[in-house]
Scaffold this motif. Structure first.
Motif, short mmCIF file in Angstrom:
data_model
loop_
_atom_site.label_atom_id
_atom_site.label_comp_id
_atom_site.label_asym_id
_atom_site.label_seq_id
_atom_site.Cartn_x
_atom_site.Cartn_y
_atom_site.Cartn_z
N UNK A 208 0.84 -1.20 0.00
CA UNK A 208 0.00 0.00 0.00
C UNK A 208 0.87 1.25 0.00
N UNK A 209 1.87 1.29 0.87
CA UNK A 209 2.74 2.45 0.92
C UNK A 209 3.59 2.58 -0.34
N UNK A 210 3.89 1.46 -1.00
CA UNK A 210 4.62 1.52 -2.27
C UNK A 210 3.79 2.27 -3.31
N UNK A 211 2.48 2.02 -3.31
CA UNK A 211 1.59 2.71 -4.25
C UNK A 211 1.62 4.22 -3.98
N UNK A 212 1.67 4.60 -2.71
CA UNK A 212 1.75 6.01 -2.35
C UNK A 212 3.12 6.61 -2.68
N UNK A 213 4.09 5.78 -3.03
CA UNK A 213 5.45 6.24 -3.27
C UNK A 213 5.69 6.81 -4.66
N UNK A 214 4.65 7.01 -5.44
CA UNK A 214 4.79 7.53 -6.79
C UNK A 214 4.14 8.92 -6.87
N UNK A 215 4.90 9.91 -7.29
CA UNK A 215 4.40 11.29 -7.34
C UNK A 215 3.18 11.43 -8.24
N UNK A 216 3.18 10.76 -9.37
CA UNK A 216 2.03 10.85 -10.28
C UNK A 216 0.77 10.34 -9.62
N UNK A 217 0.86 9.21 -8.94
CA UNK A 217 -0.32 8.67 -8.26
C UNK A 217 -0.77 9.59 -7.14
N UNK A 218 0.17 10.20 -6.44
CA UNK A 218 -0.20 11.15 -5.38
C UNK A 218 -0.92 12.35 -5.99
N UNK A 219 -0.46 12.83 -7.14
CA UNK A 219 -1.14 13.95 -7.80
C UNK A 219 -2.57 13.58 -8.16
N UNK A 220 -2.76 12.37 -8.67
CA UNK A 220 -4.11 11.92 -9.03
C UNK A 220 -4.99 11.84 -7.79
N UNK A 221 -4.48 11.26 -6.73
CA UNK A 221 -5.25 11.16 -5.49
C UNK A 221 -5.59 12.56 -4.96
N UNK A 222 -4.63 13.46 -5.05
CA UNK A 222 -4.86 14.82 -4.57
C UNK A 222 -5.92 15.52 -5.43
N UNK A 223 -5.89 15.26 -6.74
CA UNK A 223 -6.89 15.85 -7.63
C UNK A 223 -8.28 15.35 -7.29
N UNK A 224 -8.37 14.11 -6.81
CA UNK A 224 -9.66 13.51 -6.46
C UNK A 224 -10.06 13.77 -5.01
N UNK A 225 -9.25 14.53 -4.30
CA UNK A 225 -9.48 14.75 -2.87
C UNK A 225 -10.83 15.37 -2.58
N UNK A 226 -11.26 16.32 -3.40
CA UNK A 226 -12.50 17.04 -3.14
C UNK A 226 -13.68 16.59 -3.97
N UNK A 227 -13.41 16.09 -5.18
CA UNK A 227 -14.54 15.71 -6.04
C UNK A 227 -14.13 14.64 -7.03
N UNK A 228 -15.13 13.98 -7.58
CA UNK A 228 -14.86 12.97 -8.60
C UNK A 228 -14.58 13.65 -9.93
N UNK A 229 -13.76 12.99 -10.74
CA UNK A 229 -13.38 13.53 -12.05
C UNK A 229 -13.30 12.40 -13.06
N UNK A 230 -13.48 12.75 -14.33
CA UNK A 230 -13.27 11.76 -15.39
C UNK A 230 -11.79 11.78 -15.78
N UNK A 231 -11.37 10.78 -16.53
CA UNK A 231 -9.97 10.66 -16.93
C UNK A 231 -9.50 11.90 -17.68
N UNK A 232 -10.33 12.41 -18.58
CA UNK A 232 -9.95 13.60 -19.35
C UNK A 232 -9.70 14.81 -18.47
N UNK A 233 -10.54 15.00 -17.46
CA UNK A 233 -10.36 16.14 -16.56
C UNK A 233 -9.11 15.97 -15.71
N UNK A 234 -8.86 14.75 -15.25
CA UNK A 234 -7.64 14.49 -14.46
C UNK A 234 -6.42 14.78 -15.33
#
Length: 126
Positions: free
Chosen positions: A45-71
């Motif tokens: 689980x922590x390995x998954x969190x170890x990637x900056x791109x994945x963290x950016x995606x999670x952060x983008x989804x922090x407040x609301x849902x988004x489609x792939x194009x918006x992300x």
């Protein structure tokens, strides 16, 4: 460049050879230590969190849902790259999705994910 030799005062403290230790504390640690399989899953689980791109995606989804194009647009990435990372995040149960017609919307899987991100940010901003 060679690494400097650590000074004795910088070294981690070690138990003295005659240190009796704390048998009760040792027994407690051994008893409460999760199984290796559980610890492996936690490390993954922590390995998954170890990637900056994945963290950016999670952060983008922090407040609301988004489609792939918006992300992809928000992060300046290709939809293909975002989709690849979303597959990893879905497999780790960090994001979920719902379909609305032909559009797929992604969001954080649950409040645990939101808490992990918030606590991580709080820790790094100290």
């Amino acid at each position: 460049m060679p690494q400097p030799t650590p000074r004795p005062e910088d070294a981690a403290p070690l138990c003295a050879p005659d240190c009796p230790g704390d048998p009760a504390a040792l027994a407690r640690v051994r008893q409460e230590l999760p199984d290796d399989e559980v610890l492996y899953d936690l490390a993954e689980l922590f390995r998954v969190f170890g990637d900056t791109t994945r963290i950016k995606i999670l952060y983008a989804l922090f407040e609301s849902e988004l489609c792939v194009g918006d992300i992809a647009a928000a992060l300046g990435m290709t939809q293909s790259a975002v989709s690849h990372q979303l597959r990893v995040l879905k497999a780790s149960k960090l994001v979920k999705f719902r379909r609305e017609g032909k559009t797929v919307f992604y969001s954080l899987d649950d409040d645990h994910v939101r808490s992990i991100i918030a606590l991580g940010m709080e820790h790094v901003e100290e």
